[in-house]
Design an enzyme around this catalytic site. Structure first.
Site, PDB file in Angstrom:
ATOM      1  N   THR A 187      44.186 -35.561  66.081  1.00  0.00           N
ATOM      2  CA  THR A 187      43.902 -34.165  65.737  1.00  0.00           C
ATOM      3  C   THR A 187      45.021 -33.278  66.256  1.00  0.00           C
ATOM      4  OG1 THR A 187      42.675 -33.895  67.794  1.00  0.00           O
ATOM      5  CG2 THR A 187      41.380 -34.339  65.822  1.00  0.00           C
ATOM      6  N   LEU A 196      38.868 -35.997  71.794  1.00  0.00           N
ATOM      7  CA  LEU A 196      39.027 -35.304  73.071  1.00  0.00           C
ATOM      8  C   LEU A 196      40.286 -34.445  73.112  1.00  0.00           C
ATOM      9  CD1 LEU A 196      38.103 -38.371  75.259  1.00  0.00           C
ATOM     10  CD2 LEU A 196      36.586 -36.573  74.435  1.00  0.00           C
ATOM     11  N   PHE A 236      47.434 -36.995  73.716  1.00  0.00           N
ATOM     12  CA  PHE A 236      48.352 -36.745  74.827  1.00  0.00           C
ATOM     13  C   PHE A 236      49.825 -36.958  74.466  1.00  0.00           C
ATOM     14  CE2 PHE A 236      44.241 -38.154  76.715  1.00  0.00           C
ATOM     15  CZ  PHE A 236      43.831 -36.900  77.113  1.00  0.00           C
ATOM     16  N   LEU A 237      50.176 -36.538  73.260  1.00  0.00           N
ATOM     17  CA  LEU A 237      51.593 -36.464  72.903  1.00  0.00           C
ATOM     18  C   LEU A 237      52.136 -35.246  73.643  1.00  0.00           C
ATOM     19  CD1 LEU A 237      54.204 -36.898  71.237  1.00  0.00           C
ATOM     20  CD2 LEU A 237      53.107 -35.635  69.374  1.00  0.00           C
ATOM     21  N   CYS A 238      53.075 -35.479  74.528  1.00  0.00           N
ATOM     22  CA  CYS A 238      53.566 -34.364  75.350  1.00  0.00           C
ATOM     23  C   CYS A 238      55.025 -34.575  75.719  1.00  0.00           C
ATOM     24  CB  CYS A 238      52.716 -34.264  76.629  1.00  0.00           C
ATOM     25  SG  CYS A 238      53.175 -32.867  77.669  1.00  0.00           S
ATOM     26  N   LYS A 271      64.198 -31.642  70.370  1.00  0.00           N
ATOM     27  CA  LYS A 271      65.301 -32.604  70.312  1.00  0.00           C
ATOM     28  C   LYS A 271      64.921 -33.815  69.473  1.00  0.00           C
ATOM     29  CE  LYS A 271      67.025 -31.481  74.963  1.00  0.00           C
ATOM     30  NZ  LYS A 271      68.038 -30.536  74.502  1.00  0.00           N
ATOM     31  N   ARG A 272      63.888 -33.674  68.651  1.00  0.00           N
ATOM     32  CA  ARG A 272      63.418 -34.749  67.780  1.00  0.00           C
ATOM     33  C   ARG A 272      62.929 -35.967  68.574  1.00  0.00           C
ATOM     34  NH1 ARG A 272      62.283 -32.257  63.532  1.00  0.00           N
ATOM     35  NH2 ARG A 272      62.016 -34.275  62.512  1.00  0.00           N
ATOM     36  N   PHE A 313      59.543 -31.197  56.652  1.00  0.00           N
ATOM     37  CA  PHE A 313      58.786 -32.313  57.245  1.00  0.00           C
ATOM     38  C   PHE A 313      59.659 -33.557  57.281  1.00  0.00           C
ATOM     39  CE2 PHE A 313      55.167 -29.753  55.720  1.00  0.00           C
ATOM     40  CZ  PHE A 313      54.542 -29.593  56.939  1.00  0.00           C
ATOM     41  N   LYS A 314      60.835 -33.394  57.810  1.00  0.00           N
ATOM     42  CA  LYS A 314      61.819 -34.486  57.746  1.00  0.00           C
ATOM     43  C   LYS A 314      61.253 -35.795  58.264  1.00  0.00           C
ATOM     44  CE  LYS A 314      66.288 -32.381  57.389  1.00  0.00           C
ATOM     45  NZ  LYS A 314      66.188 -30.942  57.692  1.00  0.00           N
ATOM     46  N   PHE A 315      60.486 -35.710  59.328  1.00  0.00           N
ATOM     47  CA  PHE A 315      59.910 -36.938  59.873  1.00  0.00           C
ATOM     48  C   PHE A 315      58.665 -37.361  59.093  1.00  0.00           C
ATOM     49  CE2 PHE A 315      56.585 -38.626  62.762  1.00  0.00           C
ATOM     50  CZ  PHE A 315      57.063 -39.923  62.830  1.00  0.00           C
ATOM     51  N   TRP A 316      57.737 -36.427  58.953  1.00  0.00           N
ATOM     52  CA  TRP A 316      56.447 -36.808  58.359  1.00  0.00           C
ATOM     53  C   TRP A 316      56.580 -37.307  56.926  1.00  0.00           C
ATOM     54  CZ3 TRP A 316      52.657 -38.664  60.814  1.00  0.00           C
ATOM     55  CH2 TRP A 316      52.449 -38.286  62.139  1.00  0.00           C
TER      56      TRP A 316
HETATM   57  S1  MYA Z   1      48.130 -33.243  69.614  1.00  0.00           S
HETATM   58  C1  MYA Z   1      48.817 -32.505  71.032  1.00  0.00           C
HETATM   59  C2  MYA Z   1      50.289 -32.289  70.883  1.00  0.00           C
HETATM   60  N1  MYA Z   1      50.880 -31.861  72.135  1.00  0.00           N
HETATM   61  C3  MYA Z   1      51.168 -30.591  72.459  1.00  0.00           C
HETATM   62  O1  MYA Z   1      50.967 -29.689  71.678  1.00  0.00           O
HETATM   63  C4  MYA Z   1      51.714 -30.390  73.857  1.00  0.00           C
HETATM   64  C5  MYA Z   1      52.776 -29.321  73.951  1.00  0.00           C
HETATM   65  N2  MYA Z   1      53.851 -29.598  73.005  1.00  0.00           N
HETATM   66  C6  MYA Z   1      54.741 -30.608  73.124  1.00  0.00           C
HETATM   67  O2  MYA Z   1      54.712 -31.391  74.059  1.00  0.00           O
HETATM   68  C7  MYA Z   1      55.773 -30.735  72.005  1.00  0.00           C
HETATM   69  O3  MYA Z   1      55.942 -29.497  71.361  1.00  0.00           O
HETATM   70  C8  MYA Z   1      55.387 -31.802  70.955  1.00  0.00           C
HETATM   71  C9  MYA Z   1      56.427 -31.820  69.823  1.00  0.00           C
HETATM   72  C10 MYA Z   1      55.374 -33.187  71.621  1.00  0.00           C
HETATM   73  C11 MYA Z   1      54.031 -31.539  70.320  1.00  0.00           C
HETATM   74  N3  MYA Z   1      51.666 -34.015  66.109  1.00  0.00           N
HETATM   75  O4  MYA Z   1      60.459 -33.581  69.238  1.00  0.00           O
HETATM   76  P1  MYA Z   1      60.459 -32.518  68.219  1.00  0.00           P
HETATM   77  C12 MYA Z   1      56.432 -32.936  64.593  1.00  0.00           C
HETATM   78  C13 MYA Z   1      52.490 -34.690  65.283  1.00  0.00           C
HETATM   79  O5  MYA Z   1      61.775 -31.893  67.938  1.00  0.00           O
HETATM   80  P2  MYA Z   1      58.864 -30.908  70.018  1.00  0.00           P
HETATM   81  C14 MYA Z   1      48.224 -34.954  69.970  1.00  0.00           C
HETATM   82  O6  MYA Z   1      48.459 -35.353  71.057  1.00  0.00           O
HETATM   83  C15 MYA Z   1      57.058 -31.793  63.831  1.00  0.00           C
HETATM   84  O7  MYA Z   1      56.316 -31.522  62.659  1.00  0.00           O
HETATM   85  N4  MYA Z   1      53.736 -34.286  64.979  1.00  0.00           N
HETATM   86  O8  MYA Z   1      59.383 -31.388  68.550  1.00  0.00           O
HETATM   87  C16 MYA Z   1      48.054 -35.894  68.784  1.00  0.00           C
HETATM   88  C17 MYA Z   1      58.412 -32.351  63.531  1.00  0.00           C
HETATM   89  O9  MYA Z   1      58.319 -33.297  62.478  1.00  0.00           O
HETATM   90  P3  MYA Z   1      58.764 -32.858  60.988  1.00  0.00           P
HETATM   91  C18 MYA Z   1      54.157 -33.148  65.531  1.00  0.00           C
HETATM   92  O10 MYA Z   1      58.262 -29.572  69.875  1.00  0.00           O
HETATM   93  C19 MYA Z   1      49.407 -36.433  68.426  1.00  0.00           C
HETATM   94  C20 MYA Z   1      58.743 -33.135  64.797  1.00  0.00           C
HETATM   95  O11 MYA Z   1      57.482 -33.405  65.436  1.00  0.00           O
HETATM   96  C21 MYA Z   1      53.351 -32.400  66.396  1.00  0.00           C
HETATM   97  O12 MYA Z   1      59.935 -31.088  71.022  1.00  0.00           O
HETATM   98  C22 MYA Z   1      49.419 -37.221  67.160  1.00  0.00           C
HETATM   99  C23 MYA Z   1      59.610 -32.335  65.753  1.00  0.00           C
HETATM  100  O13 MYA Z   1      59.860 -33.129  66.861  1.00  0.00           O
HETATM  101  C24 MYA Z   1      52.061 -32.874  66.662  1.00  0.00           C
HETATM  102  N5  MYA Z   1      51.208 -32.213  67.470  1.00  0.00           N
HETATM  103  O14 MYA Z   1      57.685 -31.951  70.364  1.00  0.00           O
HETATM  104  C25 MYA Z   1      50.786 -37.765  66.853  1.00  0.00           C
HETATM  105  N6  MYA Z   1      54.043 -31.325  66.801  1.00  0.00           N
HETATM  106  O15 MYA Z   1      60.241 -32.851  60.985  1.00  0.00           O
HETATM  107  C26 MYA Z   1      50.842 -38.538  65.546  1.00  0.00           C
HETATM  108  C27 MYA Z   1      55.238 -31.404  66.203  1.00  0.00           C
HETATM  109  O16 MYA Z   1      58.194 -33.927  60.067  1.00  0.00           O
HETATM  110  C28 MYA Z   1      50.264 -39.914  65.694  1.00  0.00           C
HETATM  111  N7  MYA Z   1      55.310 -32.484  65.429  1.00  0.00           N
HETATM  112  O17 MYA Z   1      58.162 -31.526  60.720  1.00  0.00           O
HETATM  113  C29 MYA Z   1      50.434 -40.708  64.416  1.00  0.00           C
HETATM  114  C30 MYA Z   1      49.796 -42.085  64.520  1.00  0.00           C
HETATM  115  C31 MYA Z   1      50.670 -43.055  65.310  1.00  0.00           C
HETATM  116  C32 MYA Z   1      50.003 -44.419  65.553  1.00  0.00           C
HETATM  117  C33 MYA Z   1      49.843 -45.277  64.299  1.00  0.00           C
HETATM  118  C34 MYA Z   1      49.194 -46.632  64.554  1.00  0.00           C
HETATM  119  C35 MYA Z   1      48.862 -47.301  63.414  1.00  0.00           C
END
Ligand code: MYA
Length: 493
Positions: free
Chosen positions: A250, A493, A215-217, A225-226, A83-86
């Site tokens: 969620t 949603l 809508f994280l996408c 690629k992080r 969980f390098k980022f989290w």
């Molecule tokens: S949930 C919907 C998420 N979207 C999808 O599933 C769509 C299809 N997938 C993708 O587009 C990509 O695979 C995504 C990851 C973008 C999901 N939530 O860039 P990376 C961590 C949080 O190399 P990719 C929604 O929209 C992962 O553990 N973190 O990975 C709610 C790892 O971190 P760590 C996630 O696959 C979003 C790092 O990312 C998720 O290219 C809430 C890897 O990055 C996920 N769903 O891209 C977001 N998936 O090293 C948080 C992977 O620690 C919001 N990761 O394990 C937080 C609040 C922010 C606001 C605060 C305000 C105060």
């Protein structure tokens, strides 16, 4: 028996290669116990062991194996050992989730928040989307339609309509800065997004101003690629700059640390179509005809005085819903404007209908005694010769005065009648399936109304806020349980 193949939840994604093989951290006994207490599904996987044995077994696993075990189907198989980022974020760690008292994790000094975004990888730049502009809305729709959440077998992909995006992202108080995009510098193509809207939630009675993140996408070609952490940090920065320090979101993947985990349930409305697209299996020993008969619904609703919600019902629905939602450990706190936005459908021939809301009005007192709603979220059926989409109705908010009576049986009967009518109305509106979680008081009707268990969980997260785990409405066997209700009173949603 599971009736549906796929959860249609926020499905897990493949892991990034960078962290493969990282050594897993070992849990303390307290952490293992806390994790077991908050994850019935995991507890169930270790069925047969007594508590001490289960804790010991958990401690011997590394976190990555352990998280794999969080899903009954192994759906969350993602190496998250590091969980390098989290790890760097203000979110509860697995071992402190249930022990500490509630409140913000980190106090943010707005003066110290960077005024500039982090730089992006070469060839890409930040964008703020103007979703009032049809073309930019279409660009976001396009990105999501081809790259957003898919199930594990890449058979279905969410297809949020443009009307839906308009509804979901331009709710009262919305801010353009929270519609974040990444563009390829040369082609201007939109290749990534993360969005938020402001709202308020109550966590164990504490009202918190939050951003609801969705809508994280990331474009498929830019995965692993992080980039996701960079997007999350950027929207966090933009929220902090406007004085919002907490968020709710969620996902189908397990991250540190869910505050609640619910299970998806599916009620077939057009069983044959769901079978043809591979969503619903044909149970062994059954026949297609039997499945169709089993899922048949009456053509008329049965609740007297049920009618579509109108603008004139806003105050009454607001009052009823707020009283009802207050009862849940984690719930959404609505203001009047939000009730109007989220629940009232205004006929517009140019726009697809997104939300369906109904009320029951007492003919004598004219009091609104009950209300329910559902929304439309289609999924693309990827590469199918006959069907290109599944139309799913998702249960949204509901409330009924019968909840406040002493007679709990009457409440259950009333809710079953209302939800049965919701199914009938969804069928009339041409939906193929009706989806609901184990949240709210849904365990009172899911099995009774022939919803089948999905294979997906939906995990709820709070950012920069800690509260003890909230029940997701399921028991040790990951089945809906009336004794586990009262936890989740928010629908995302
Ligand atoms: S949930 C919907 C998420 N979207 C999808 O599933 C769509 C299809 N997938 C993708 O587009 C990509 O695979 C995504 C990851 C973008 C999901 N939530 O860039 P990376 C961590 C949080 O190399 P990719 C929604 O929209 C992962 O553990 N973190 O990975 C709610 C790892 O971190 P760590 C996630 O696959 C979003 C790092 O990312 C998720 O290219 C809430 C890897 O990055 C996920 N769903 O891209 C977001 N998936 O090293 C948080 C992977 O620690 C919001 N990761 O394990 C937080 C609040 C922010 C606001 C605060 C305000 C105060």
């Amino acid at each position: 028996m599971p009736d549906s193949k796929d959860s249609k939840g926020k499905a897990p994604q493949k892991s990034s290669d960078a962290e493969q093989g990282a050594p897993g951290a070992k849990l303390t006994p307290e952490a293992a116990e806390a994790l077991l207490a908050s994850n019935p599904a995991l507890k169930n996987e270790l069925g047969g062991l007594n508590k001490d044995q289960a804790v010991e077994a958990l401690r011997k696993m590394d976190i990555s194996e352990l998280l794999t075990g969080l899903s009954l189907t192994g759906k969350n198989k993602k190496d998250m050992a590091a969980f390098k980022f989290w790890q760097t974020q203000p979110v509860p760690h697995f071992d402190d989730a249930s022990t500490a008292t509630g409140g913000p994790i980190k106090i943010i000094d707005p003066e110290k928040v960077s005024k500039e975004p982090d730089t992006l990888i070469e060839g890409f730049e930040w964008a703020t989307l103007d979703l009032t502009n049809e073309e930019e809305l279409r660009e976001l729709w396009d990105l999501l339609t081809y790259h957003y959440v898919e199930d594990d077998n890449a058979m279905f992909r969410f297809r949020y309509s443009k009307s839906f995006l308009h509804w979901a992202l331009m709710s009262p108080g919305w801010r353009k800065e929270w519609h974040v995009g990444v563009r390829a510098t040369k082609s201007r193509k939109l290749v990534a997004s993360i969005c938020g809207v402001p709202t308020e939630v109550r966590a164990r009675g504490q009202k918190i101003k939050v951003t609801e993140i969705n809508f994280l996408c990331i474009h498929k070609k830019l995965r692993s690629k992080r980039l996701a952490p960079v997007l999350i940090k950027e929207i966090t920065r933009r929220c902090y700059l406007t004085g919002i320090y907490q968020a709710i979101y969620t996902g189908g993947v397990v991250l540190p640390t869910p505050v609640a985990s619910c299970r998806y349930y599916h009620r077939p409305l057009d069983w044959l179509k769901l079978y043809e697209v591979g969503f619903s299996p044909l149970p062994t020993g059954s026949t297609k005809a039997r499945q169709i008969t089993k899922n048949h619904l009456p053509s008329q609703t049965s609740t007297p005085n049920l009618r579509p919600m109108e603008t004139k019902d806003i105050d009454a629905v607001h009052d009823l819903l707020e009283r009802y939602l207050h009862e849940f450990d984690l719930n959404q706190a609505f203001n009047r404007e939000e009730i109007e936005h989220w629940l009232v459908h205004n006929e517009n021939p140019q726009k697809e209908q997104v939300v369906w809301s109904y009320v029951v009005e007492d003919p004598e007192t004219h009091k609104i005694t009950d209300f329910f709603s559902f929304y439309n979220l289609e999924s693309t059926v990827i590469q199918h010769h006959k069907h290109d989409a599944v139309r799913a109705a998702y249960l949204y908010y509901y409330a009924t005065e019968s909840y406040f009576s002493e007679d709990k049986k009457a409440f259950k009967n009333r809710l079953q009648m209302l939800m049965s009518d919701a199914l009938i109305l969804a069928k009339k509106a041409q939906f193929d399936v009706f989806n609901a979680l184990t949240s709210q008081h849904n365990p009172l009707f899911l099995e009774h109304l022939k919803f089948g268990a999905g294979d997906g969980q939906l995990h709820f997260y709070l950012y920069n806020y800690r509260t003890a785990p909230v029940s997701g409405g399921v028991n040790d066997k990951n089945l809906p349980d009336e004794k586990k209700m009262g936890g989740v009173g928010i629908v995302m949603l």
